[in-house]
Design an enzyme around this catalytic site. Structure first.
Site, PDB file in Angstrom:
ATOM      1  N   LYS A  24      -0.664   3.025  -1.057  1.00  0.00           N
ATOM      2  CA  LYS A  24      -1.128   2.277   0.007  1.00  0.00           C
ATOM      3  C   LYS A  24       0.287   2.080   0.902  1.00  0.00           C
ATOM      4  O   LYS A  24       1.124   2.041   0.264  1.00  0.00           O
ATOM      5  CB  LYS A  24      -1.667   0.874  -0.188  1.00  0.00           C
ATOM      6  CG  LYS A  24      -2.722   0.212   0.524  1.00  0.00           C
ATOM      7  CD  LYS A  24      -4.059   0.988   0.519  1.00  0.00           C
ATOM      8  CE  LYS A  24      -5.009   0.426   1.675  1.00  0.00           C
ATOM      9  NZ  LYS A  24      -6.306   0.920   1.377  1.00  0.00           N
ATOM     10  N   ASP A  27      -6.194   2.942   7.661  1.00  0.00           N
ATOM     11  CA  ASP A  27      -6.996   1.637   6.863  1.00  0.00           C
ATOM     12  C   ASP A  27      -7.033   0.545   8.031  1.00  0.00           C
ATOM     13  O   ASP A  27      -7.119   0.988   9.394  1.00  0.00           O
ATOM     14  CB  ASP A  27      -6.131   1.052   5.910  1.00  0.00           C
ATOM     15  CG  ASP A  27      -6.978   0.201   4.968  1.00  0.00           C
ATOM     16  OD1 ASP A  27      -7.623   0.501   3.965  1.00  0.00           O
ATOM     17  OD2 ASP A  27      -6.768  -1.147   4.991  1.00  0.00           O
TER      18      ASP A  27
HETATM   19  N1  GLU Z   1      -8.327   3.198   3.377  1.00  0.00           N
HETATM   20  C1  GLU Z   1      -9.302   3.596   2.869  1.00  0.00           C
HETATM   21  C2  GLU Z   1      -9.532   3.074   1.346  1.00  0.00           C
HETATM   22  O1  GLU Z   1      -9.293   1.837   1.433  1.00  0.00           O
HETATM   23  C3  GLU Z   1      -9.062   5.232   2.714  1.00  0.00           C
HETATM   24  C4  GLU Z   1      -7.885   5.825   1.999  1.00  0.00           C
HETATM   25  C5  GLU Z   1      -7.777   7.043   2.454  1.00  0.00           C
HETATM   26  O2  GLU Z   1      -8.821   7.839   2.725  1.00  0.00           O
HETATM   27  O3  GLU Z   1      -6.742   7.798   1.989  1.00  0.00           O
HETATM   28  O4  GLU Z   1      -9.870   3.710   0.525  1.00  0.00           O
END
Ligand code: GLU
Length: 448
Positions: free
Chosen positions: A128, A168
């Protein structure tokens, strides 16, 4: 002599090693509650210190991001990427731009991502990242310059087999395009090192819709298991970003009544359920014009409740899709009183641990985000596959994969819930199923 593995001992150690990180403590606590008793019965995980290792990110990258605003002032932000775990695939997870972003929030999100990505059944590790950049009120050019400056530092840590960020909160396809443009310029590579890309840049159809659609599909699985259907069910939703809007779209398309959407300005209330036309206008307003709901409520002839949340509305199903910790004990009590029978977390950790207890006591079915909102990262995984083979799948193909993946996640939750009966424990099921795959991979690697 090693201390006995109890929830308290484990959490004391975690807090000592990671002081002043309340969101991270909360996310680990919620998972450790299911895992500690499970690990006690499986000494191989205990012996290999899997839980201790899984709660320690592989690496935390933090860097300065300098850029010029439109008045030629120099601005400085803090950028981050937390590469949490790559036992089952390249690091994968979104980037968030938010004024208050900090390490505690990112560690909670990266930790959750480990379990979520494992549940998708795809080979995806967990990460993240983001920055304490506030996108509100910034011009398009400012966003572009910020994204380029952010990527200038981050690019060296990325790659299609290394680490693959996506969007995100505050990071949508516009930002991903700017980020990918800069990545391409720096690396001379056109590859799948980012997902959530616009279609001409190699993005996947249904990626924008995926988290919201997936959340609705999961709820349909829950209801099917209880021999019910979604048709005619009254649904209360918070949020008005990608997750909430596309969850609402799929629910309406499936015959449910969506009575609310919200943002930081307040919530709109559609007592008879939003029509497709109203939702289309809200989507345009929020996603294209990026304006608060307050400006639109009147225009659509919907009631607008300034600065309020929708949890007091009568409902059968709830979908919190806005942000972490938006439902505390009071809101949970309101929902129980309003008739809520099942809740799926569209956002990451929108329900506090105390509020969760309120739902558990009242017998409300509770689906944690790592299961309910895994559709987004799942379609990111499908975007990676398409990029690898240089192909575009049709919307119907991607949507079918998404439905299948959500069904497989549901099946895994059932498999690891104490009773496969009507009252499924989705929290425990998702935590244990997500854990086993990563833990077994870590065992196989030995001490790394
Ligand atoms: N931000 C999204 C999540 O919390 C997608 C993450 C992604 O596609 O890598 O899963």
């Amino acid at each position: 002599m090693r201390k006995a593995l109890t929830l308290d001992n484990f959490m004391d150690g975690l807090k000592r090693r990671n002081p002043r990180e309340p969101e991270f403590h909360q996310a680990v606590y919620e998972v450790a509650k299911s895992l500690v008793p499970f690990i006690r019965k499986h000494p191989e995980y205990r012996h290999a210190q899997i839980l201790e290792r899984m709660t320690q990110p592989d690496r935390v990258i933090s860097f300065r991001v300098c850029w010029h605003d439109d008045k030629a002032n120099i601005r400085t932000n803090q950028g981050f990427r937390i590469q949490f775990n790559n036992a089952i695939g390249p690091y994968k997870g979104g980037l968030r731009f938010h004024r208050d972003l900090n390490l505690s929030v990112l560690k909670f999100l990266g930790f959750e991502q480990t379990f979520k990505n494992s549940l998708t059944t795809l080979p995806l590790g967990a990460a993240k990242g983001g920055a304490d950049f506030n996108p509100k009120g910034k011009s398009d050019n400012e966003v572009m310059r910020f994204c380029q400056a952010y990527m200038t530092e981050l690019a060296r840590y990325l790659g299609p087999h290394v680490d693959v960020p996506a969007g995100d909160g505050g990071v949508g396809s516009r930002e991903i395009a700017y980020l990918f443009g800069q990545y391409k310029r720096l690396t001379h590579q056109f590859d799948g090192a980012l997902t959530g890309k616009p279609i001409p840049l190699g993005g996947s159809l249904v990626r924008s819709e995926a988290t919201g659609y997936g959340c609705a599909y999961f709820m349909m699985q829950v209801l099917e298991h209880r021999q019910q259907t979604i048709e005619g069910k009254t649904c209360v939703l918070s949020g008005a970003g990608n997750v909430a809007l596309f969850c609402a779209e799929k629910l309406i398309e499936s015959g449910a009544r969506v009575v609310s959407l919200s943002d930081t300005s307040g919530f709109v209330h559609a007592a008879d359920g939003l029509t497709r036309e109203q939702l289309r206008e809200i989507k345009e307003h929020k996603l294209q014009r990026r304006e608060p709901l307050a400006k639109l409520g009147k225009q659509l002839k919907l009631k607008f409740h300034k600065g309020k949340q929708p949890w007091g509305l009568d409902c059968e199903l709830a979908f919190p899709c806005a942000s972490q910790n938006e439902i505390g004990v009071e809101e949970a009590k309101q929902l129980v009183k309003s008739g809520c029978q099942a809740l799926a977390e569209g956002a990451n950790m929108p329900v506090t641990p105390d509020a969760y207890e309120v739902f558990a006591d009242a017998g409300v079915v509770f689906v944690p985000g790592k299961a309910a909102n895994a559709g987004g990262v799942a379609v990111s995984g499908l975007e990676m596959s398409q990029n690898r083979v240089g192909m575009h799948w049709t919307a119907a193909e991607v949507d079918q994969h998404l439905r299948d993946i959500m069904a497989k996640i549901h099946e895994q939750c059932l498999e690891h819930s104490p009773g496969r009966s009507k009252s499924v424990d989705y929290v425990r099921g998702a935590n244990i199923a997500g854990f086993i795959k990563v833990a077994d991979a870590m065992l196989a690697y030995g001490v790394v």
